[in-house]
Design a protein around this motif. Structure first.
Motif, PDB file in Angstrom:
ATOM      1  N   SER A 125      -1.208   0.875   6.079  1.00 20.63           N
ATOM      2  CA  SER A 125      -0.240  -0.234   6.074  1.00 20.63           C
ATOM      3  C   SER A 125      -0.084  -0.912   7.428  1.00 20.63           C
ATOM      4  O   SER A 125       0.225  -2.102   7.504  1.00 20.63           O
ATOM      5  N   LYS A 129      -5.640  -4.886   0.801  1.00 13.74           N
ATOM      6  CA  LYS A 129      -4.425  -4.068   0.852  1.00 13.74           C
ATOM      7  C   LYS A 129      -3.548  -4.308  -0.382  1.00 13.74           C
ATOM      8  O   LYS A 129      -3.000  -3.370  -0.964  1.00 13.74           O
ATOM      9  N   ILE A 155      -0.569   6.883   3.735  1.00 14.28           N
ATOM     10  CA  ILE A 155      -0.995   5.482   3.568  1.00 14.28           C
ATOM     11  C   ILE A 155      -0.290   4.566   4.559  1.00 14.28           C
ATOM     12  O   ILE A 155      -0.907   3.668   5.149  1.00 14.28           O
ATOM     13  N   PRO A 167       0.804  -1.239   0.000  1.00 14.22           N
ATOM     14  CA  PRO A 167       0.000   0.000   0.000  1.00 14.22           C
ATOM     15  C   PRO A 167       0.832   1.282   0.000  1.00 14.22           C
ATOM     16  O   PRO A 167       0.547   2.210  -0.742  1.00 14.22           O
ATOM     17  N   PHE A 202      -5.141  -2.714  -3.355  1.00 14.62           N
ATOM     18  CA  PHE A 202      -4.951  -1.258  -3.276  1.00 14.62           C
ATOM     19  C   PHE A 202      -3.545  -0.864  -3.764  1.00 14.62           C
ATOM     20  O   PHE A 202      -3.372   0.060  -4.553  1.00 14.62           O
ATOM     21  N   GLY A 203      -2.554  -1.617  -3.276  1.00 12.71           N
ATOM     22  CA  GLY A 203      -1.168  -1.337  -3.683  1.00 12.71           C
ATOM     23  C   GLY A 203      -0.970  -1.536  -5.172  1.00 12.71           C
ATOM     24  O   GLY A 203      -0.275  -0.734  -5.832  1.00 12.71           O
TER      25      GLY A 203
END
Lengths: 335, 257
Positions: free
Chosen positions: A295, A307, A290, A230, A310-311
């Motif tokens: 994280s 997660k 973030i 992330p 998202f990353g």
């Protein structure tokens, strides 16, 4: 021949005073846009002051007057012979959508080099941990990474209380400022002919490779990706771009195969360096937020899949931005 | 290339102008002043933000961290941009950052030279920057080299007071126009400048040194053109040199036409 100082000053003073006022207005930005007649008059005043300076340097060495005229001519010279565009205000939107990605692409070879150095560091870090597990205590700078990854994951996933309560914003600010300082250092170390920048990128790679290998070997890849992706999807490219800027600076300093003088080479890249490091600053602000607010939370609070997704989205968007944004516009030259 | 204390720029018009470069010691003093200014600003911010910490400790600490970072890095950038190459310390010590080519100072140059303080300040007290300043030809630290800037001293600009410098009163040499013209012809600009400098700075000399200097100068000018005894005898050496300067720099009214 010695000039008649009194007459010389009486004749020249009105022109010098007028030039001085002109320069004050230009330097303060209160002159507006000069029309052709005003420009001609300004140029005439500059030439007249230059001629007076030449005269007093040749025929008389009165130091006070010479210093006064030198200062006047120096200021006017800077205004008249400057060909670079003066930007009093920076338009943020064109800068973010065009200037930054275009600058990144213009200097992309240095970015590739920055990535390559970091990857070599990663390989070194992974191999060091693989062949000598004792090296972990030397390579990894953070105490919480020196234990068994499985223990840490179990501890993080079973934690009942939120250890980030009342500390998220300050932690985020600390991360932003620390990472920005490291990035500026990566740029500034370019002045060591790039050696400092290379060492910093390599060391960064070593830590990254060692952590990745350690967690992968312990079967904690999913946790690792959920923890690092992330913020790392933005933070790691930001550090790589800072390294890119340092290598661009080093390239200008070394100047392989370039016939232009050092000052011109540095002048040519100065604008690009500023653009890149400001871009890095923006990316690190996002990464800091973030890392602090997302994280540090793991399953069951936030599923790893979310997660990681998202990353991945961040990484794709950043790649598209840097490779595509502003490509339809004209590539600007370094200011 | 040898080290210089002067920045020389030749314009396309063929005119050469010079600007005096600032040395490492003066620059360090300016930095010390700036350091204390930053310290004061940080203390003020600290006091202000301590009120924010009462509301939210987390937010207060975050703001403080960001403020420290922005102020310590942004101080030099902001002031050098607003004051065209000057910070408070540089302003007090009459220093200015200028483009090394004599051109206008640009924002990216200011940013670059300030960001490169990260290397110049290594390992402590600007050791790297100081050494670079000492060995570089134009007294540039690494930030200046990268940004193509130099730091110059700003001279106090005052027009010469001719009435104070030149005789203004009775000049015995003027009674002999043909000898006066010969003197003006034989005195070189450098000799006249030396005499003018001696007159301008006469109060800075020790009494003995002053007498010796004007005695030597007067002897030098007396040997150039021999004036009748009534024109040069009975006047002090300093007055004689003053008369020579007057003759050299202020031709009689008839000559001006």
């Amino acid at each position: 021949m010695i000039i008649d100082l009194e007459k010389f000053m009486a004749t020249g003073r009105p022109f010098w005073t007028e030039l001085e006022k002109f320069l004050d207005r230009l330097e303060n930005g209160t002159s507006g846009r000069l029309d052709l007649a005003q420009l001609r008059h300004f140029h005439h005043l500059y030439e007249r002051a230059s001629a007076d300076l030449a005269k007093i340097m040749t025929f008389s060495a009165e130091p006070e007057l010479q210093r006064y005229l030198e200062n006047l001519v120096a200021r006017a010279y800077g205004e008249i012979h400057e060909t670079r565009e003066r930007r009093r205000r920076v338009a943020f939107w064109p800068w973010i959508t065009q200037t930054l990605p275009q600058t990144f692409r213009r200097q992309v070879r240095a970015f590739h080099l920055s990535v390559a150095i970091t990857l070599v560091g990663c390989a070194f870090g992974a191999l060091a941990i693989a062949f000598d597990p004792e090296a972990k205590s030397v390579i990894m700078p953070f105490p919480h990474l020196q234990g068994d990854p499985a223990d840490r994951v179990a501890h993080e996933e079973n934690a009942d209380d939120d250890r980030m309560t009342d500390g998220k914003t300050s932690f985020s600010a600390t991360l932003m400022t620390h990472n920005t300082k490291v990035s500026i250092l990566a740029l500034a170390l370019g002045m060591s002919w790039g050696i400092g920048t290379i060492l910093l990128l390599f060391y960064n790679g070593v830590i990254l490779g060692a952590i990745a290998f350690d967690y992968a070997r312990a079967g904690q890849t999913e946790f690792l990706l959920g923890w690092l992706l992330p913020h790392g999807a933005v933070e790691i490219p930001a550090i790589l771009i800072a390294g890119q800027a340092g290598l661009v600076l080093a390239g200008a300093l070394v100047g392989w195969g370039k016939r232009i003088p050092l000052t011109e080479r540095l002048r040519a890249v100065a604008g690009d360096l500023m653009t890149l490091i400001f871009g890095v600053g923006l990316l690190l602000i996002w990464a800091g937020i973030i890392e602090s607010f997302l994280s540090q939370y793991h399953e069951p609070v936030i599923p790893y899949a979310v997660k990681i997704a998202f990353g991945c989205v961040e990484l794709v968007l950043l790649f598209l931005y840097l490779s595509r944004a502003g490509s339809s516009g004209q590539t600007p030259r370094a200011p | 290339m040898s080290k210089t204390n002067t920045l020389l720029i030749r314009t396309p018009e063929g005119v050469v102008f010079s600007q005096l470069l600032a040395g490492p010691v003066t620059r360090f003093l300016a930095w010390v002043l700036d350091f204390f200014c930053v310290l004061v600003v940080l203390m003020v911010v600290n006091i202000i933000l301590s009120f924010a910490m009462v509301i939210s400790m987390d937010m207060g600490v975050a703001l403080l961290t960001l403020a420290f970072f922005v102020i310590s890095i942004g101080y030099g950038i902001a002031l050098e941009w607003w004051w065209r190459g000057q910070t408070l310390g540089k302003r007090v010590l009459r220093l200015r950052v200028v483009d090394a080519g004599g051109l206008r100072l640009h924002f990216h140059q200011i940013v670059l030279r300030n960001l490169l303080r990260f290397v110049d300040s290594l390992p402590f007290f600007y050791l790297v920057g100081g050494i670079a300043c000492l060995v570089s030809r134009r007294a540039q630290r690494l930030g200046d080299l990268a940004a193509n800037t130099v730091v110059i001293r700003i001279p106090r600009l005052v027009e010469p007071d001719l009435e104070q410098i030149l005789a203004g009163k009775f000049n015995s040499l003027r009674a002999h126009p043909h000898l006066e013209a010969r003197l003006r012809q034989r005195v070189s600009p450098a000799e006249a400048a030396a005499a003018l400098q001696a007159i301008t700075r006469r109060d800075e000399f020790e009494p003995v040194a002053r007498l010796k200097l004007f005695s030597e100068l007067s002897g030098h000018f007396r040997a150039k053109v021999e004036f009748p005894a009534e024109a040069v005898e009975g006047i002090a050496d300093e007055q004689h040199v003053r008369n020579v300067v007057d003759v050299s720099y202020r031709p009689r009214a008839a000559d001006k036409k």
